[in-house]
Scaffold this active site. Sequence first.
Site, mmCIF file in Angstrom:
data_model
loop_
_atom_site.group_PDB
_atom_site.id
_atom_site.type_symbol
_atom_site.label_atom_id
_atom_site.label_comp_id
_atom_site.label_asym_id
_atom_site.label_seq_id
_atom_site.Cartn_x
_atom_site.Cartn_y
_atom_site.Cartn_z
ATOM 1 N N ASP A 28 0.820 -1.209 0.000
ATOM 2 C CA ASP A 28 0.000 0.000 0.000
ATOM 3 C C ASP A 28 0.855 1.260 0.000
ATOM 4 O OD1 ASP A 28 -2.270 -1.521 -0.028
ATOM 5 O OD2 ASP A 28 -2.753 -1.245 2.092
ATOM 6 N N GLY A 29 1.995 1.225 0.690
ATOM 7 C CA GLY A 29 2.868 2.395 0.736
ATOM 8 C C GLY A 29 3.369 2.797 -0.641
ATOM 9 N N ASP B 187 -3.899 10.091 4.824
ATOM 10 C CA ASP B 187 -4.170 10.930 5.991
ATOM 11 C C ASP B 187 -3.111 11.997 6.208
ATOM 12 O OD1 ASP B 187 -2.022 9.351 7.090
ATOM 13 O OD2 ASP B 187 -3.480 7.902 7.823
ATOM 14 N N ALA C 86 -6.511 2.742 7.691
ATOM 15 C CA ALA C 86 -5.087 2.777 8.016
ATOM 16 C C ALA C 86 -4.909 3.195 9.482
ATOM 17 C CB ALA C 86 -4.365 3.723 7.051
ATOM 18 N N TYR C 87 -4.083 4.201 9.743
ATOM 19 C CA TYR C 87 -3.802 4.639 11.111
ATOM 20 C C TYR C 87 -5.087 5.010 11.845
ATOM 21 C CZ TYR C 87 -1.011 7.085 14.733
ATOM 22 O OH TYR C 87 -0.426 7.496 15.904
ATOM 23 N N ALA C 88 -6.032 5.608 11.137
ATOM 24 C CA ALA C 88 -7.289 6.018 11.770
ATOM 25 C C ALA C 88 -8.033 4.831 12.364
ATOM 26 C CB ALA C 88 -8.179 6.740 10.751
ATOM 27 N N SER D 29 -6.728 2.035 13.528
ATOM 28 C CA SER D 29 -6.047 1.566 14.735
ATOM 29 C C SER D 29 -6.268 2.503 15.913
ATOM 30 C CB SER D 29 -4.545 1.410 14.472
ATOM 31 O OG SER D 29 -3.920 2.664 14.279
#
Length: 300
Positions: A75-76, A150, A191-193, A195
């Site tokens: 994904d990166g 994000d 993604a980070y959101a 988690s």
Amino acid sequence: MQVTSQFKTVALVGRNNTPGIAEPLTALALCIAKRGFEVVFEADTAAEIGVTDYPALRPAEIGARADVAVVLGGDGTMLGIGRQLAPYRTPLIGINHGRLGFITDIPISDMREIVPQMLAGNFEREERVLLEARIMRDGNPIYHALAFNDVVVNRSGFSGMAELHVSVDGRFMYNQRSDGLIVATPTGSTAYALSSQGPILHPQLQGIVLVPIAPHALSNRPIVLPDDSKVSIQIVSGREVNVNFDMQSFTSLELSDTIEVRRSRHTVPMLHPVGYSYFATLRKKLHWNEYPSHEEDPKP
């Protein structure tokens, strides 16, 4: 072989510093070229795997010349090239050579079968939104960036909580003490959101989500905003506060700096195999398929 597809030139982009990626990339290039497509490589990818048989182009040159970019990585890798090609509206096809693969949805084992079918016109297309952010200092813009997933304002690992003054469309929302704040697109909501206990937003939903990171007050909950909102985040207090864009680029902030975030005018066209289902992706990646689905008979 004469090409009748809407695509004539195909760019290949690989994940950097990845052992074993040369063989599948060169095999895919040969597979595509045999079908009459012009194949070009992203310059860093070509240099890393030693490709000399195909033109090596920088991202801006790919945007000007290629009709589609096939990305082999995680994904990166998709996030990085997606931001760079967004101004050119170059569609992306993602082949998963990473770990999770939320947006690289073609298994590497199936790429030589599926990618030619997609290049022949058998695909489903969707548009993914981007965020644009700028940092204001003393009333002047000092930094600008795009984000596919994000924009994250957060403290360093060795400092205390940051206090953030948050407003939306010029209206005060709250002062928040926390480890930081995530402003995410629907793509970035997984993604980070996620988690940080944020909600999952369907990619076609016209919204952005604000997710506090470890807030001091438990009443500071995630909130979904219309995607035409302008979010302003001012640093009130805190040491070593940074802002990250897709966790791939960042810059340090000073007290009173303001980060302004809004939807970008650019979108990223993403191409999926026929039959693609976002819900199937969620079932697989988030292990929702550990229980029998309604489409399957329960095991006795």
